[in-house]
Design an enzyme around this catalytic site. Structure first.
Site, mmCIF file in Angstrom:
data_model
loop_
_atom_site.group_PDB
_atom_site.id
_atom_site.type_symbol
_atom_site.label_atom_id
_atom_site.label_comp_id
_atom_site.label_asym_id
_atom_site.label_seq_id
_atom_site.Cartn_x
_atom_site.Cartn_y
_atom_site.Cartn_z
ATOM 1 C CE LYS A 1 10.399 -4.090 -0.922
ATOM 2 N NZ LYS A 1 10.053 -5.093 0.094
ATOM 3 C CB SER B 1 8.109 -2.637 -4.869
ATOM 4 O OG SER B 1 7.661 -1.382 -5.314
ATOM 5 C CE1 TYR C 1 10.436 -0.505 0.040
ATOM 6 C CE2 TYR C 1 9.810 0.705 -1.939
ATOM 7 C CZ TYR C 1 9.595 -0.321 -1.039
ATOM 8 O OH TYR C 1 8.531 -1.177 -1.224
HETATM 9 P P1 NAD Z 1 3.795 -2.158 6.393
HETATM 10 O O1 NAD Z 1 4.857 -1.246 6.905
HETATM 11 O O2 NAD Z 1 2.396 -1.854 6.695
HETATM 12 O O3 NAD Z 1 4.112 -3.660 6.865
HETATM 13 C C1 NAD Z 1 5.425 -4.135 7.056
HETATM 14 C C2 NAD Z 1 5.450 -4.842 8.392
HETATM 15 O O4 NAD Z 1 6.775 -5.355 8.623
HETATM 16 C C3 NAD Z 1 5.125 -3.910 9.557
HETATM 17 O O5 NAD Z 1 4.125 -4.523 10.352
HETATM 18 C C4 NAD Z 1 6.446 -3.773 10.319
HETATM 19 O O6 NAD Z 1 6.244 -3.601 11.696
HETATM 20 C C5 NAD Z 1 7.116 -5.099 9.993
HETATM 21 N N1 NAD Z 1 8.587 -5.095 10.049
HETATM 22 C C6 NAD Z 1 9.427 -4.226 9.455
HETATM 23 N N2 NAD Z 1 10.702 -4.567 9.726
HETATM 24 C C7 NAD Z 1 10.665 -5.693 10.486
HETATM 25 C C8 NAD Z 1 11.652 -6.524 11.085
HETATM 26 N N3 NAD Z 1 12.970 -6.259 10.974
HETATM 27 N N4 NAD Z 1 11.247 -7.581 11.805
HETATM 28 C C9 NAD Z 1 9.931 -7.864 11.950
HETATM 29 N N5 NAD Z 1 8.942 -7.114 11.422
HETATM 30 C C10 NAD Z 1 9.311 -6.033 10.695
HETATM 31 O O7 NAD Z 1 4.009 -2.271 4.814
HETATM 32 P P2 NAD Z 1 3.047 -2.883 3.711
HETATM 33 O O8 NAD Z 1 2.486 -1.754 2.941
HETATM 34 O O9 NAD Z 1 2.163 -3.894 4.301
HETATM 35 O O10 NAD Z 1 4.137 -3.564 2.782
HETATM 36 C C11 NAD Z 1 4.522 -4.916 2.957
HETATM 37 C C12 NAD Z 1 5.656 -5.212 2.015
HETATM 38 O O11 NAD Z 1 5.268 -4.899 0.681
HETATM 39 C C13 NAD Z 1 6.916 -4.380 2.275
HETATM 40 O O12 NAD Z 1 8.045 -5.211 2.079
HETATM 41 C C14 NAD Z 1 6.851 -3.300 1.226
HETATM 42 O O13 NAD Z 1 8.146 -2.840 0.866
HETATM 43 C C15 NAD Z 1 6.194 -4.031 0.074
HETATM 44 N N6 NAD Z 1 5.469 -3.119 -0.839
HETATM 45 C C16 NAD Z 1 4.532 -2.269 -0.340
HETATM 46 C C17 NAD Z 1 3.877 -1.394 -1.194
HETATM 47 C C18 NAD Z 1 2.848 -0.418 -0.669
HETATM 48 O O14 NAD Z 1 2.560 0.567 -1.345
HETATM 49 N N7 NAD Z 1 2.259 -0.632 0.493
HETATM 50 C C19 NAD Z 1 4.185 -1.386 -2.561
HETATM 51 C C20 NAD Z 1 5.137 -2.281 -3.036
HETATM 52 C C21 NAD Z 1 5.781 -3.145 -2.155
HETATM 53 C C1 UD1 Z 2 5.138 5.526 -4.521
HETATM 54 C C2 UD1 Z 2 6.618 5.309 -4.299
HETATM 55 C C3 UD1 Z 2 7.031 3.978 -4.925
HETATM 56 C C4 UD1 Z 2 6.174 2.841 -4.379
HETATM 57 C C5 UD1 Z 2 4.709 3.153 -4.671
HETATM 58 C C6 UD1 Z 2 3.797 2.052 -4.170
HETATM 59 C C7 UD1 Z 2 7.577 7.561 -4.204
HETATM 60 C C8 UD1 Z 2 8.422 8.566 -4.905
HETATM 61 N N1 UD1 Z 2 7.361 6.417 -4.864
HETATM 62 O O1 UD1 Z 2 4.966 5.675 -5.892
HETATM 63 O O2 UD1 Z 2 8.390 3.701 -4.670
HETATM 64 O O3 UD1 Z 2 6.528 1.620 -4.992
HETATM 65 O O4 UD1 Z 2 4.384 4.402 -4.042
HETATM 66 O O5 UD1 Z 2 3.042 2.387 -3.106
HETATM 67 O O6 UD1 Z 2 7.159 7.753 -3.085
HETATM 68 N N2 UD1 Z 2 0.303 12.193 -5.635
HETATM 69 C C9 UD1 Z 2 -0.208 13.467 -5.488
HETATM 70 N N3 UD1 Z 2 -0.346 13.960 -4.232
HETATM 71 C C10 UD1 Z 2 -0.017 13.257 -3.111
HETATM 72 C C11 UD1 Z 2 0.493 11.954 -3.278
HETATM 73 C C12 UD1 Z 2 0.656 11.461 -4.553
HETATM 74 O O7 UD1 Z 2 -0.507 14.144 -6.474
HETATM 75 O O8 UD1 Z 2 -0.156 13.768 -1.996
HETATM 76 C C13 UD1 Z 2 0.415 11.617 -6.998
HETATM 77 C C14 UD1 Z 2 1.818 11.230 -7.390
HETATM 78 O O9 UD1 Z 2 2.511 12.287 -7.985
HETATM 79 C C15 UD1 Z 2 1.528 10.071 -8.351
HETATM 80 C C16 UD1 Z 2 0.248 9.445 -7.804
HETATM 81 O O10 UD1 Z 2 -0.360 10.448 -7.010
HETATM 82 O O11 UD1 Z 2 1.278 10.558 -9.648
HETATM 83 C C17 UD1 Z 2 0.490 8.223 -6.944
HETATM 84 O O12 UD1 Z 2 1.433 8.544 -5.943
HETATM 85 P P1 UD1 Z 2 1.835 7.497 -4.789
HETATM 86 O O13 UD1 Z 2 0.616 6.972 -4.164
HETATM 87 O O14 UD1 Z 2 2.843 8.161 -3.919
HETATM 88 O O15 UD1 Z 2 2.494 6.268 -5.599
HETATM 89 P P2 UD1 Z 2 3.734 6.257 -6.616
HETATM 90 O O16 UD1 Z 2 4.098 7.602 -7.065
HETATM 91 O O17 UD1 Z 2 3.395 5.298 -7.686
#
Ligand code: NAD
Ligand code: UD1
Length: 359
Positions: free
Chosen positions: A153, A125, A149
């Site tokens: 990572k 991330s 969190y």
């Molecule tokens: P998500 O929660 O939708 O998907 C994660 C999946 O992993 C879920 O289906 C959950 O049930 C499963 N899971 C969690 N722990 C487990 C375990 N111990 N054993 C088996 N399954 C397990 O999340 P996502 O948004 O699809 O994110 C996927 C990955 O990407 C995560 O590692 C997350 O940290 C990373 N990531 C997500 C974002 C985002 O904004 N969505 C941003 C940066 C990184």
């Molecule tokens: C969040 C996570 C970050 C993660 C990233 C990816 C936090 C503090 N950080 O960051 O760790 O990697 O998502 O998905 O949660 N905002 C509003 N109103 C809302 C929600 C968000 O104004 O209800 C604004 C925030 O202040 C920011 C932007 O929208 O400026 C994006 O927010 P968000 O979607 O939560 O992403 P990140 O802040 O980048």
């Protein structure tokens, strides 16, 4: 290729399953459904017309994971999505995050090592860069994080680096996602957050569909174009396609490397609200509130390394991000809870590892 996907039922995992299946790969999904629904995988099958093995299993259960590898001798690579991801929750229950994310990865890598499967794509991330305001962010920016969190990572990347250093047969790509948004254009799969969404895009779309009254915009005095926070939003289908490129890379090279997956362009909160209003033809009521603690003003990627070394770049802009999100939200106002779609019971996987196609 045969790819094992941990967390394949989740938001990014399910979209990646679709791209892999459409590319002719064989996939095996392992998920404990702690933050997802089996229905997402039914829909993946519906979109692609293809079936695959699904294991309702927890990565922390080494015995079960070994059995999965024993049953599937032909695994070429693993994409590791499984993990807990809510920043605020990680501050409240850090032990759960360290246990699930770190131990889950350790168990996975131990089993991979035992079965000599040493090609791995890991979901990292942009949070590994901490609260930097130096943009665009390159992969060489200093690592550090401000919450448990994010620290999982950073630690996992360090662990994976040590594994690749100790055994040169390992090949690992760590993908640092910026802000994933959007949904598959079919409207069948998308982001389905539990409870009140933490992130901007799902919050906006829940306001649009009438589930929430108004958006709170966190801060209006940042040093940005319009005073609201700027982020690098990336369409989840572009992100999913990045995993296919990373797989090509890990099956061709050795060692470990990290890649930013972002568009390289920043959008403010107000710009995103406007883009959504245009895409959905709806007004999004909002009001300004205090900045969210820990938020930075601006965060966007330098994605040029993924461009030159993976041959990947994002193609979809804000319009597609918002239109696709809106289609998903409008068609599924209660997410996957409303099971209105065809299921593929008759096509369950060969060994029937789990029976849950039973809606
Ligand atoms: P998500 O929660 O939708 O998907 C994660 C999946 O992993 C879920 O289906 C959950 O049930 C499963 N899971 C969690 N722990 C487990 C375990 N111990 N054993 C088996 N399954 C397990 O999340 P996502 O948004 O699809 O994110 C996927 C990955 O990407 C995560 O590692 C997350 O940290 C990373 N990531 C997500 C974002 C985002 O904004 N969505 C941003 C940066 C990184
Ligand atoms: C969040 C996570 C970050 C993660 C990233 C990816 C936090 C503090 N950080 O960051 O760790 O990697 O998502 O998905 O949660 N905002 C509003 N109103 C809302 C929600 C968000 O104004 O209800 C604004 C925030 O202040 C920011 C932007 O929208 O400026 C994006 O927010 P968000 O979607 O939560 O992403 P990140 O802040 O980048």
């Amino acid at each position: 290729m045969t790819i094992l996907i941990t967390g394949g039922a989740g938001y990014i995992g399910s979209h990646t399953c679709v791209e892999l299946l459409n590319n002719g790969e064989t996939i095996i999904v392992v998920d404990n459904f702690s933050n997802s629904k089996p229905e997402a995988l039914n829909r993946v099958q519906q979109i692609t017309g293809k079936t695959f093995r699904i294991y309702d299993a927890d990565l922390l259960d080494k015995k079960q994971l070994r059995e999965i590898f024993l049953e599937n001798e032909d695994i070429d690579a693993v994409i590791h999505f499984a993990g807990l991801k809510a920043v605020g929750e990680s501050v409240a229950v850090p032990l759960s995050y360290y246990r699930n994310n770190i131990n889950g990865t350790l168990v996975l890598c131990e089993v991979m090592q035992e079965f000599t499967v040493k090609n791995l794509v890991f979901s990292s991330s942009a949070t590994v860069y901490g609260a930097t305001d130096q943009v665009p962010i390159t992969e060489n920016s200093p690592l550090g994080s401000t919450n448990p969190y994010g620290r999982t990572k950073v630690m996992i990347e360090q662990i994976l680096g040590d594994i690749a250093f100790a055994d040169p047969d390992w090949s690992i790509a760590s993908l640092r996602y910026f802000n994933p948004v959007g949904a598959h254009e079919s409207g069948l799969i998308g982001e389905d957050p539990h409870g009140i969404p933490n992130n901007l895009m799902p919050f906006i779309s829940q306001v649009a569909v009438g589930k929430r009254e108004e958006l709170h915009i966190f801060g209006r005095e940042y040093n940005t174009r319009d005073g609201t926070g700027v982020r690098d939003y990336i369409h989840v289908v572009d992100l999913a396609k990045g995993h296919l490129k990373a797989l090509e890379k890990v099956t061709a090279m050795k060692g470990m490397d990290a890649y930013n997956l972002g568009t390289g362009k920043g959008l403010s909160v107000l710009e995103m609200v406007m883009a959504f209003e245009n895409a959905a033809n709806k007004t999004i009521p909002f009001r300004f509130t205090e900045p969210r603690p820990g938020d930075v003003a601006v965060c966007y990627a330098d994605p040029s390394k993924a461009g030159s070394q993976l041959g990947w770049q994002a193609e979809r802009g804000p319009e597609a991000m918002c239109k696709d999100t809106w289609r998903w939200q409008r068609n599924n106002p209660s997410g996957y809870d409303r099971k209105t779609l065809t299921v593929y019971k008759e096509k369950t996987p060969r060994h029937e590892p789990v029976e849950f196609f039973n809606s």
